[in-house]
Design a protein around this motif. Sequence first.
Motif, PDB file in Angstrom:
ATOM      1  N   VAL A  61       0.832  -1.199   0.000  1.00 14.20           N
ATOM      2  CA  VAL A  61       0.000   0.000   0.000  1.00 14.20           C
ATOM      3  C   VAL A  61       0.868   1.251   0.000  1.00 14.20           C
ATOM      4  CG1 VAL A  61      -1.649   1.312   1.373  1.00 14.20           C
ATOM      5  CG2 VAL A  61      -1.943  -1.143   1.100  1.00 14.20           C
ATOM      6  N   PHE A  62       2.015   1.178   0.694  1.00 11.04           N
ATOM      7  CA  PHE A  62       2.871   2.352   0.828  1.00 11.04           C
ATOM      8  C   PHE A  62       4.013   2.390  -0.185  1.00 11.04           C
ATOM      9  CE2 PHE A  62       1.072   1.285   4.955  1.00 11.04           C
ATOM     10  CZ  PHE A  62       0.404   2.452   5.252  1.00 11.04           C
ATOM     11  N   PRO A  67      -3.065   0.926  -9.010  1.00 13.60           N
ATOM     12  CA  PRO A  67      -2.995  -0.022 -10.126  1.00 13.60           C
ATOM     13  C   PRO A  67      -4.043   0.288 -11.192  1.00 13.60           C
ATOM     14  CG  PRO A  67      -4.273  -0.951  -8.352  1.00 13.60           C
ATOM     15  CD  PRO A  67      -3.860   0.416  -7.895  1.00 13.60           C
ATOM     16  N   PRO A  68      -3.832  -0.251 -12.416  1.00 17.15           N
ATOM     17  CA  PRO A  68      -4.914  -0.235 -13.407  1.00 17.15           C
ATOM     18  C   PRO A  68      -5.981  -1.231 -12.961  1.00 17.15           C
ATOM     19  CG  PRO A  68      -2.998  -1.404 -14.234  1.00 17.15           C
ATOM     20  CD  PRO A  68      -2.608  -0.840 -12.913  1.00 17.15           C
ATOM     21  N   GLY A  74      -0.848  -0.312  -4.849  1.00 12.64           N
ATOM     22  CA  GLY A  74      -0.906   0.400  -3.579  1.00 12.64           C
ATOM     23  C   GLY A  74      -1.444   1.799  -3.755  1.00 12.64           C
ATOM     24  N   LEU A  75      -1.107   2.641  -2.801  1.00  9.65           N
ATOM     25  CA  LEU A  75      -1.636   4.001  -2.807  1.00  9.65           C
ATOM     26  C   LEU A  75      -0.519   5.035  -2.724  1.00  9.65           C
ATOM     27  CD1 LEU A  75      -4.513   3.363  -0.245  1.00  9.65           C
ATOM     28  CD2 LEU A  75      -4.851   3.886  -2.656  1.00  9.65           C
ATOM     29  N   LEU A  76       0.721   4.604  -3.048  1.00  9.08           N
ATOM     30  CA  LEU A  76       1.866   5.485  -2.830  1.00  9.08           C
ATOM     31  C   LEU A  76       1.685   6.863  -3.469  1.00  9.08           C
ATOM     32  CD1 LEU A  76       4.797   5.995  -1.903  1.00  9.08           C
ATOM     33  CD2 LEU A  76       5.545   5.065  -4.078  1.00  9.08           C
TER      34      LEU A  76
END
Lengths: 291, 330
Positions: A61-62, A67-68, A74-76
């Motif tokens: 996540v970090f 993503p497509p 993640g959510l970086l």
Amino acid sequence: MTDTATDRARVAASPRYASRRRNNFIAKTLAYAATAFGLGWLVLILGVLVYEGVGGLSLAVFTENTPPPGAAGGLLNAIMGSLVMTVLAVLLGTPIGILAGTYLAEYGRHDRLSTVVRFINDILLSAPSIVIGLFVYEILVAPMGHFSGYAGAVALAVIVIPVVVRTTEDMLTLVPDTLREAAASIGLPRAHMILRIAYRAARAGIVTGVLLAIARISGETAPLLFTALNNQFFSLNMNAPMPSLPVVIFQFALSPYEEWQKLAWTGALLITVTVLTLSIVARSLTGRKQS
Amino acid sequence: MSEVALNSTTIGSDEAASRASVLRRLRRTDLFFHGLTRTAAIAVLVLLSGIILSLVIGASPALRTFGLSFVFDEVWNPVTEKFGALAPIYGTLVTSIIAMVIAVPVGLMIAFFLTELCPKALRRPIAIAIELLAGIPSIIYGIWGLFVFAPFLQKYVQPFLIDGFEKVPVLSSLFEGPPYGIGMLTAGLILAVMVLPFITAISRDVFDAVPPVLKEAAYGVGCTTWEVFRYVILPYTRVGVIGGCMLGLGRALGETMAVTFVIGNAHKISASILQPGTTISASIANEFTEAVGDLYTSSLVALGLILFFITFVVLSIARYMLLRIQRRLG
């Protein structure tokens, strides 16, 4: 002379007394129920959030970008975008907010300008944030011709200012006037009194205001929708569209893809934990000062 | 004392000059800082005027094209470029009314509990917990409402409402149609939870400020706790309570994300509150980035202008009332 004991018994047996007692009982029960209702919502919302969000928490996540559809990620980029815009918004909004709050509390406590500014500031404090997004769109995005991280940060700064103005004024008003008079009596000019004494005495409160402002903007979505827009990729270019955690949550939650929805819940958990931690820390800062 | 006097008489001209320059410098910094803070204060005013001005300019193409009928027209058709704001305005008002009908009594009862019934040790924790509801970002309410609350309503509450009110004359049209889950009732309920903490916080503050003598006198003549609240505390703080409720209403009217998730975004006016609708803020959030053509964009900005006008009026009344109660309670 009437006997008080029988008098009391007569009152207790009267229908009027019984109905007053009943009403009192009903009202108290309703008050307990209302409180349980309010607390129940808090527990329900936080409970579901933890239940749905914790499963998706992982290092990815970090460390990975959004993503497509259909892939893991993640959510970086969203977290970084939110961080960068929040920092810039605080850097822009805090000085203006503190200075304006200083004017209201120190220089113009009772003049007409302060009365008007105080009123307007209170309205800005509760103004719909989506309107602030429209405002920044009109003054920045439309003339520049494209969405940008700068526009997002400015929109957030507009939300920061009234929060900081309000807390700064409140906290400076709490500083006892005897301190100001003591400073004046040794010949200290007003500006020095404010910078060296009043600010120092109100420091914890002013920091609280800034923390509350950060808590407020880190969950804001509406003003970012058409200022910073969104970006699927990692970008620190403030002059281009920029992703942010709330906007990504909005987009992913409403998508039909399960991976995206899962990330949205994880992001929601992250935001809520951040916001609630900030507001509890802010509270404890002033709480200690008051006691 | 005498030393100071002595010093001042023995000052040489050099010293006097340096003293004057120091004083000038101090005076300059003071003037500069005064000017700086004043500018910042004026900036707040400029900000508000800027918001109003930019909205008016952005909205003017739409308002010039449609005139006053913009406010009274229900049609919202991007293809034929016919836009009217009646459906969003209606949705905004209905969801806010639903929210207030629930949040005002509940919020007041919580404040009653916190000031009169709650054990002292629990007061602060419970008050903070209720206020945390205000801290939860609105997008969280939205995602929660869409995935948890709406399905729950669809399954367990709405069918019951539809069946229950089927035979009641006026109310049946209010609860009509298939249970979608999302819709105006759902949005109103979520708004109620969101504004609850604002109403509770302000009511609690004004209830706390009632002079104890008044309450003690009422208890002294034999009033019950409820009677003290209903006939002493509430009348005494009425202005403040109304101010707090108006503040909550201002929030409900302008709330965006939570509503956007659960309102259904349908530009139509339905009598039934179980049907999807739209609000001003939800329309802007949903459509603004996709709006093609100047007239479409401008119509959405015009919606924003209407929203800002409504909330401005409501919040002004709220602030005015709260100022009045502040003066009264000191």
